[in-house]
Design an enzyme around this catalytic site. Sequence first.
Site, PDB file in Angstrom:
ATOM      1  N   HIS A 265      83.257  84.684 120.382  1.00  5.40           N
ATOM      2  CA  HIS A 265      83.308  83.261 120.736  1.00  5.40           C
ATOM      3  C   HIS A 265      82.585  83.062 122.054  1.00  5.40           C
ATOM      4  CE1 HIS A 265      84.824  79.148 120.725  1.00  5.40           C
ATOM      5  NE2 HIS A 265      85.040  79.303 122.020  1.00  5.40           N
ATOM      6  N   CYS A 266      81.614  82.158 122.055  1.00  2.00           N
ATOM      7  CA  CYS A 266      80.787  81.924 123.238  1.00  2.00           C
ATOM      8  C   CYS A 266      81.319  80.710 123.995  1.00  2.00           C
ATOM      9  CB  CYS A 266      79.331  81.697 122.836  1.00  2.00           C
ATOM     10  SG  CYS A 266      78.254  81.313 124.237  1.00  2.00           S
ATOM     11  N   PRO A 267      81.826  80.887 125.225  1.00  2.00           N
ATOM     12  CA  PRO A 267      82.299  79.718 125.989  1.00  2.00           C
ATOM     13  C   PRO A 267      81.157  78.838 126.480  1.00  2.00           C
ATOM     14  CG  PRO A 267      82.457  81.709 127.318  1.00  2.00           C
ATOM     15  CD  PRO A 267      82.037  82.147 125.953  1.00  2.00           C
TER      16      PRO A 267
ATOM     17  N   SER B 239      80.601  76.773 123.424  1.00  2.00           N
ATOM     18  CA  SER B 239      81.873  76.317 122.850  1.00  2.00           C
ATOM     19  C   SER B 239      81.857  76.438 121.325  1.00  2.00           C
ATOM     20  CB  SER B 239      82.172  74.867 123.263  1.00  2.00           C
ATOM     21  OG  SER B 239      83.452  74.476 122.823  1.00  2.00           O
TER      22      SER B 239
END
Length: 315
Positions: free
Chosen positions: A4-6, A9
């Site tokens: 999951h890439c912050p 998002s």
Amino acid sequence: MDHHCPWTSNCVSHFTFPHFVRFLFWAVVGIAYLETRLWVRVSKIWGSRNLPSYMGPSMGQIGHLFILFVTNSLTLFALTLLLLRTLWSLGSNTTTIESWEIERHETLLRRARRFGGSLPGPGGVSVPIVKQEFPYDIGIWSNIKAGMGGSANVLSWFWPLAKTPDRSTGLEYEENGFEDPTVSWPPPDPDRIPLPPREQQNDLMYGTTDTSGNIEVEAFRRRQEADLRRRRGLVELERRKPFHARFENSSNESSDVDSDVKNEDSDRGEEGWKNSEGERLRDFGVDEEAEFYDEEDIPLAILIQQRKERQHLSR
């Protein structure tokens, strides 16, 4: 799914991985270009450091340039490492989760060598651990092409407006054929095998052959009644009596104390409270007996204000 890439998002998966690679590539290119421009500016200021201060930038501009240069350099370093790590995963066709599975399988192989090629599983079952090759590594070029949406056009890999891969490409994945098609990936892990259901033996647990469940129901009712008694005990707690009531009771029970005589200088009990300077509430103009017995919580600021008002009136 990779991770999951912050930053975006969103989860990086088979369909969003090409966009994630392009995002990292162009972010590194843009930040690297900004780094070169900042380096030129810093070099120019450093070269003219011996000139008078009025001929150069102000202290605020130098501070802003320093913060921007340091922040941009750290961001460029971090994103470059992330881009290299992503390109390595793209070339080997392994996601972050699959790399963990490969490391776990290698760890199980090292452990199995010490126990004769197998590890104990749940219920005492011996689980054989056999080396398995990662089935989805089909070559560097094929891995990159599959990871970037299946297209062999190199220019389309870097096009920011490239389309998302077709949904049908995520149903089946090409394998290298090193293992038997019947072998599944990831390999079995004895620590993840579920425990077999245990048979309940009422004879051993309760010493009886009664299987009607009456014993369990009776035990549950006893626990329920105990919980209700505890809850009622918390609700039925009696409130502590006011101080004057407790004081009167203790005075009546004491035979050697005259309840009609009031000792004004007594320091015993809660009425004998003093602060660090030895002052009592009555020194601030408070009727200790009346206001304390009424259990009024008067703030200290109000007490000081009342004392000042009385002193002003007495003048």
